[in-house]
Scaffold this motif. Structure first.
Motif, PDB file in Angstrom:
ATOM      1  N   LYS A  39      14.864  -1.852  48.723  1.00  0.00           N
ATOM      2  CA  LYS A  39      13.684  -1.477  49.525  1.00  0.00           C
ATOM      3  C   LYS A  39      13.017  -0.245  48.931  1.00  0.00           C
ATOM      4  O   LYS A  39      11.782  -0.175  48.836  1.00  0.00           O
ATOM      5  CB  LYS A  39      14.103  -1.213  50.971  1.00  0.00           C
ATOM      6  N   ILE A  40      13.844   0.735  48.547  1.00  0.00           N
ATOM      7  CA  ILE A  40      13.262   1.954  47.970  1.00  0.00           C
ATOM      8  C   ILE A  40      12.573   1.615  46.648  1.00  0.00           C
ATOM      9  O   ILE A  40      11.463   2.080  46.365  1.00  0.00           O
ATOM     10  CB  ILE A  40      14.362   3.011  47.777  1.00  0.00           C
ATOM     11  N   GLU A  41      13.248   0.766  45.843  1.00  0.00           N
ATOM     12  CA  GLU A  41      12.630   0.385  44.567  1.00  0.00           C
ATOM     13  C   GLU A  41      11.328  -0.383  44.802  1.00  0.00           C
ATOM     14  O   GLU A  41      10.362  -0.216  44.058  1.00  0.00           O
ATOM     15  CB  GLU A  41      13.601  -0.476  43.766  1.00  0.00           C
ATOM     16  N   ALA A  42      11.331  -1.227  45.870  1.00  0.00           N
ATOM     17  CA  ALA A  42      10.107  -1.971  46.184  1.00  0.00           C
ATOM     18  C   ALA A  42       8.984  -1.005  46.540  1.00  0.00           C
ATOM     19  O   ALA A  42       7.835  -1.183  46.134  1.00  0.00           O
ATOM     20  CB  ALA A  42      10.373  -2.945  47.327  1.00  0.00           C
ATOM     21  N   THR A  43       9.344   0.048  47.318  1.00  0.00           N
ATOM     22  CA  THR A  43       8.334   1.048  47.663  1.00  0.00           C
ATOM     23  C   THR A  43       7.774   1.696  46.411  1.00  0.00           C
ATOM     24  O   THR A  43       6.555   1.846  46.261  1.00  0.00           O
ATOM     25  CB  THR A  43       8.955   2.130  48.566  1.00  0.00           C
ATOM     26  N   VAL A  44       8.685   2.077  45.501  1.00  0.00           N
ATOM     27  CA  VAL A  44       8.245   2.737  44.267  1.00  0.00           C
ATOM     28  C   VAL A  44       7.368   1.781  43.459  1.00  0.00           C
ATOM     29  O   VAL A  44       6.311   2.166  42.955  1.00  0.00           O
ATOM     30  CB  VAL A  44       9.470   3.195  43.446  1.00  0.00           C
ATOM     31  N   ASP A  45       7.835   0.506  43.363  1.00  0.00           N
ATOM     32  CA  ASP A  45       7.059  -0.470  42.596  1.00  0.00           C
ATOM     33  C   ASP A  45       5.673  -0.660  43.205  1.00  0.00           C
ATOM     34  O   ASP A  45       4.672  -0.727  42.488  1.00  0.00           O
ATOM     35  CB  ASP A  45       7.797  -1.817  42.556  1.00  0.00           C
ATOM     36  N   ALA A  46       5.645  -0.757  44.574  1.00  0.00           N
ATOM     37  CA  ALA A  46       4.358  -0.947  45.249  1.00  0.00           C
ATOM     38  C   ALA A  46       3.435   0.230  44.952  1.00  0.00           C
ATOM     39  O   ALA A  46       2.236   0.059  44.701  1.00  0.00           O
ATOM     40  CB  ALA A  46       4.572  -1.093  46.750  1.00  0.00           C
ATOM     41  N   ARG A  47       4.025   1.431  44.962  1.00  0.00           N
ATOM     42  CA  ARG A  47       3.200   2.611  44.694  1.00  0.00           C
ATOM     43  C   ARG A  47       2.674   2.585  43.260  1.00  0.00           C
ATOM     44  O   ARG A  47       1.499   2.820  43.012  1.00  0.00           O
ATOM     45  CB  ARG A  47       4.006   3.878  44.940  1.00  0.00           C
ATOM     46  N   ASP A  48       3.596   2.233  42.326  1.00  0.00           N
ATOM     47  CA  ASP A  48       3.169   2.176  40.925  1.00  0.00           C
ATOM     48  C   ASP A  48       2.044   1.159  40.749  1.00  0.00           C
ATOM     49  O   ASP A  48       1.069   1.420  40.038  1.00  0.00           O
ATOM     50  CB  ASP A  48       4.352   1.790  40.037  1.00  0.00           C
ATOM     51  N   ARG A  49       2.218  -0.011  41.447  1.00  0.00           N
ATOM     52  CA  ARG A  49       1.205  -1.046  41.313  1.00  0.00           C
ATOM     53  C   ARG A  49      -0.125  -0.564  41.882  1.00  0.00           C
ATOM     54  O   ARG A  49      -1.184  -0.766  41.316  1.00  0.00           O
ATOM     55  CB  ARG A  49       1.665  -2.305  42.031  1.00  0.00           C
ATOM     56  N   LYS A  50      -0.028   0.117  43.050  1.00  0.00           N
ATOM     57  CA  LYS A  50      -1.255   0.613  43.693  1.00  0.00           C
ATOM     58  C   LYS A  50      -1.956   1.615  42.787  1.00  0.00           C
ATOM     59  O   LYS A  50      -3.177   1.571  42.621  1.00  0.00           O
ATOM     60  CB  LYS A  50      -0.909   1.256  45.040  1.00  0.00           C
ATOM     61  N   VAL A  51      -1.150   2.507  42.197  1.00  0.00           N
ATOM     62  CA  VAL A  51      -1.745   3.506  41.298  1.00  0.00           C
ATOM     63  C   VAL A  51      -2.416   2.807  40.119  1.00  0.00           C
ATOM     64  O   VAL A  51      -3.551   3.122  39.746  1.00  0.00           O
ATOM     65  CB  VAL A  51      -0.649   4.479  40.809  1.00  0.00           C
ATOM     66  N   ALA A  52      -1.706   1.789  39.566  1.00  0.00           N
ATOM     67  CA  ALA A  52      -2.272   1.073  38.417  1.00  0.00           C
ATOM     68  C   ALA A  52      -3.559   0.355  38.816  1.00  0.00           C
ATOM     69  O   ALA A  52      -4.560   0.401  38.091  1.00  0.00           O
ATOM     70  CB  ALA A  52      -1.240   0.069  37.886  1.00  0.00           C
ATOM     71  N   ASP A  53      -3.512  -0.284  40.020  1.00  0.00           N
ATOM     72  CA  ASP A  53      -4.713  -0.992  40.482  1.00  0.00           C
ATOM     73  C   ASP A  53      -5.867  -0.021  40.686  1.00  0.00           C
ATOM     74  O   ASP A  53      -7.002  -0.285  40.282  1.00  0.00           O
ATOM     75  CB  ASP A  53      -4.410  -1.714  41.804  1.00  0.00           C
ATOM     76  N   ASP A  54      -5.557   1.102  41.345  1.00  0.00           N
ATOM     77  CA  ASP A  54      -6.621   2.080  41.596  1.00  0.00           C
ATOM     78  C   ASP A  54      -7.203   2.588  40.292  1.00  0.00           C
ATOM     79  O   ASP A  54      -8.420   2.744  40.158  1.00  0.00           O
ATOM     80  CB  ASP A  54      -6.064   3.247  42.423  1.00  0.00           C
ATOM     81  N   LEU A  55      -6.302   2.822  39.328  1.00  0.00           N
ATOM     82  CA  LEU A  55      -6.791   3.301  38.031  1.00  0.00           C
ATOM     83  C   LEU A  55      -7.691   2.258  37.379  1.00  0.00           C
ATOM     84  O   LEU A  55      -8.747   2.584  36.837  1.00  0.00           O
ATOM     85  CB  LEU A  55      -5.601   3.603  37.121  1.00  0.00           C
ATOM     86  N   ALA A  56      -7.257   0.975  37.476  1.00  0.00           N
ATOM     87  CA  ALA A  56      -8.064  -0.099  36.888  1.00  0.00           C
ATOM     88  C   ALA A  56      -9.421  -0.179  37.579  1.00  0.00           C
ATOM     89  O   ALA A  56     -10.459  -0.325  36.917  1.00  0.00           O
ATOM     90  CB  ALA A  56      -7.316  -1.425  37.015  1.00  0.00           C
ATOM     91  N   ALA A  58     -10.952   2.227  39.134  1.00  0.00           N
ATOM     92  CA  ALA A  58     -11.751   3.390  38.740  1.00  0.00           C
ATOM     93  C   ALA A  58     -12.353   3.177  37.352  1.00  0.00           C
ATOM     94  O   ALA A  58     -13.508   3.505  37.101  1.00  0.00           O
ATOM     95  CB  ALA A  58     -10.862   4.633  38.740  1.00  0.00           C
ATOM     96  N   LYS A  59     -11.536   2.575  36.456  1.00  0.00           N
ATOM     97  CA  LYS A  59     -12.018   2.316  35.114  1.00  0.00           C
ATOM     98  C   LYS A  59     -13.194   1.339  35.141  1.00  0.00           C
ATOM     99  O   LYS A  59     -14.209   1.544  34.450  1.00  0.00           O
ATOM    100  CB  LYS A  59     -10.875   1.707  34.294  1.00  0.00           C
ATOM    101  N   ALA A  60     -13.029   0.278  35.978  1.00  0.00           N
ATOM    102  CA  ALA A  60     -14.099  -0.721  36.081  1.00  0.00           C
ATOM    103  C   ALA A  60     -15.375  -0.079  36.629  1.00  0.00           C
ATOM    104  O   ALA A  60     -16.481  -0.319  36.115  1.00  0.00           O
ATOM    105  CB  ALA A  60     -13.640  -1.863  36.979  1.00  0.00           C
ATOM    106  N   ALA A  61     -15.201   0.755  37.682  1.00  0.00           N
ATOM    107  CA  ALA A  61     -16.367   1.419  38.266  1.00  0.00           C
ATOM    108  C   ALA A  61     -17.040   2.313  37.236  1.00  0.00           C
ATOM    109  O   ALA A  61     -18.265   2.382  37.137  1.00  0.00           O
ATOM    110  CB  ALA A  61     -15.927   2.233  39.479  1.00  0.00           C
ATOM    111  N   HIS A  62     -16.207   2.978  36.431  1.00  0.00           N
ATOM    112  CA  HIS A  62     -16.735   3.845  35.384  1.00  0.00           C
ATOM    113  C   HIS A  62     -17.572   3.040  34.384  1.00  0.00           C
ATOM    114  O   HIS A  62     -18.682   3.432  34.015  1.00  0.00           O
ATOM    115  CB  HIS A  62     -15.556   4.510  34.678  1.00  0.00           C
ATOM    116  N   ALA A  63     -16.984   1.891  33.994  1.00  0.00           N
ATOM    117  CA  ALA A  63     -17.694   1.036  33.031  1.00  0.00           C
ATOM    118  C   ALA A  63     -19.011   0.543  33.625  1.00  0.00           C
ATOM    119  O   ALA A  63     -20.050   0.536  32.949  1.00  0.00           O
ATOM    120  CB  ALA A  63     -16.798  -0.146  32.649  1.00  0.00           C
ATOM    121  N   ALA A  64     -18.970   0.150  34.929  1.00  0.00           N
ATOM    122  CA  ALA A  64     -20.183  -0.329  35.587  1.00  0.00           C
ATOM    123  C   ALA A  64     -21.231   0.774  35.620  1.00  0.00           C
ATOM    124  O   ALA A  64     -22.422   0.537  35.349  1.00  0.00           O
ATOM    125  CB  ALA A  64     -19.853  -0.800  36.994  1.00  0.00           C
TER     126      ALA A  64
END
Lengths: 166, 261
Positions: A39-56, A58-64
């Protein structure tokens, strides 16, 4: 040394040690290792995924935003070029008009000038003719007064012509 | 203690004493001992610690960040040593690491001040040996299950020249079979030695102040006490390092079994 002593055959607590170790460690493995850790690892993974998604994102918005800025820039450049063209056209037209008018005025002025020159030439001719006749009269008068001789008009005229025209 | 100065037994802390609750299991009498008590205490402390990290918030608090630091430490170690397949073994290695760490640290608690006797579970070779044997058994089971008899090629390192194989293979075999002993012995010896050293020094402190030539004894006591502070800090470090080494070597051994060569 109790640690070594318990490994000998007839020791009362070796079995207890092993039993409780297995019970406690199995409990830790099941409850914590298998239950809580994923469960803790899932939380960490979810956070990592969210950070990666948010970064992506942000990158897309930047490109736009970059693309939008580029298109704005192109639009601005195009309209500036159009405006410059219009200005250049207007300037050219004005210059051509002015040239045309100048040429017309030039022609008019030239005509006036040549007319005036012709007038002047005529006036001069008549003035010269008048001067000649006046000079002839003056010359015959002078001769008559000085010498008392009458000079024929034709002779006086010839003499004056010779003096005037060299 | 003053009356029996010089009779402070540094090995007394390793004695297992029954606390009751005996029952019979296969001809052996199973008693609840102080060793079992400290295992249970470690398990409960570990459970409380982990429970604090279960809030599952997107932005972790301090406690959650601490727990996630430990889990991330072990899972990144498994990822680095074994690869993505290492995730399967993370629960075992994490349980092992945290259990050893908590037992090591709880044994360091200065509960003697309160009249209690802390007991370091991991200072018993029976405990560390069994943990090492469990790791070794996992390596054997995983190795033979995944690679069959091909697992024996572990004893022939990659690129060994053919004439060297008869010499290399026995050496590799011995080094492989020694693994569980070295694994269990390392933790047991480190814990025992540290605790014996601390007990001996604390005996010096007590005996020094009870000495007949008090000024000399006081000097010995103060020096010993200063040394104890430093060694206690060192022992805290050793407690963490030994738990890490145990988990690291277990992960490396599992890697041998999972990714043969």
């Amino acid at each position: 040394m109790p640690q070594i002593a318990q490994l000998t055959a007839d020791n009362w607590y070796l079995a207890s040690q092993l039993f409780w170790l297995l019970v406690v460690f199995a409990g830790i493995y099941v409850v914590i290792g298998r239950g809580m850790l994923p469960k803790i690892e899932a939380t960490v993974d979810a956070r990592d995924r969210k950070v990666a998604d948010d970064l992506a994102a942000a990158k897309a918005a930047h490109a736009a935003a970059d693309a939008l800025e580029e298109s704005y820039r192109q639009q601005t450049e195009a309209s500036r070029a159009a405006a410059q063209k219009a200005v250049a056209d207007a300037k050219g037209k004005a210059a051509r008009d002015a040239e045309k008018r100048l040429a017309k005025v030039d022609v008019e002025l030239g005509e006036k000038l040549s007319l005036a020159e012709a007038d002047i030439a005529a006036a001069r001719k008549s003035a010269m003719a008048e001067i000649e006749s006046v000079a002839v009269e003056a010359a015959s008068d002078l001769v008559a007064k000085l010498s008392g001789a009458k000079v024929a008009a034709a002779d006086a005229k010839a003499a004056v012509k010779a003096v005037l025209h060299g | 203690m003053a009356a029996e100065s010089g009779k402070i037994d540094p090995m007394h802390q390793f004695e297992v004493t029954p606390l009751g609750g005996g029952f019979n299991l296969g001809g052996h009498e199973i008693l609840f001992t102080n060793s079992a008590l400290w295992m249970v205490v470690a398990a409960i402390a570990l459970g409380i610690f982990m429970w604090g990290g279960m809030r599952r918030q997107l932005i972790p608090g301090r406690w959650q960040a601490a727990v996630e630091g430990f889990t991330g430490f072990i899972s990144s170690m498994m990822m680095a040593n074994i690869g993505t397949e290492g995730r399967k073994y993370t629960p075992y290695v994490f349980s092992l690491f945290m259990f050893i760490l908590f037992c090591n640290l709880l044994g360091m608690l200065p509960l003697g001040v309160l009249g209690l006797h802390p007991f370091t579970v991991t200072s018993h070779i029976a405990i560390t040996g069994v943990l090492a044997l469990i790791s070794f058994a996992i390596v054997l089971v995983v190795g033979f299950w995944r690679h069959g008899l091909h697992f024996f090629s572990l004893f022939v390192p990659h690129g060994t020249p053919l004439p060297m194989i008869p010499i290399i293979a026995p050496i590799e075999f011995v080094s492989f079979m020694v693994r569980p002993f070295s694994l269990g012995l390392r933790l047991f010896v480190a814990m025992t030695a540290g605790h014996v050293l601390l007990k001996v020094l604390s005996g010096f402190v007590i005996n020094g102040f009870n000495a007949e030539t008090l000024w000399l004894g006081s000097i010995v006591s103060v020096l010993s006490f200063t040394l104890m502070i430093g060694i206690s800090a060192l022992e805290l470090l050793v407690a963490g390092i030994q738990a890490y080494v145990f988990a690291l070597l277990t992960s490396l051994y599992i890697n041998d079994a999972v990714n043969l060569h």
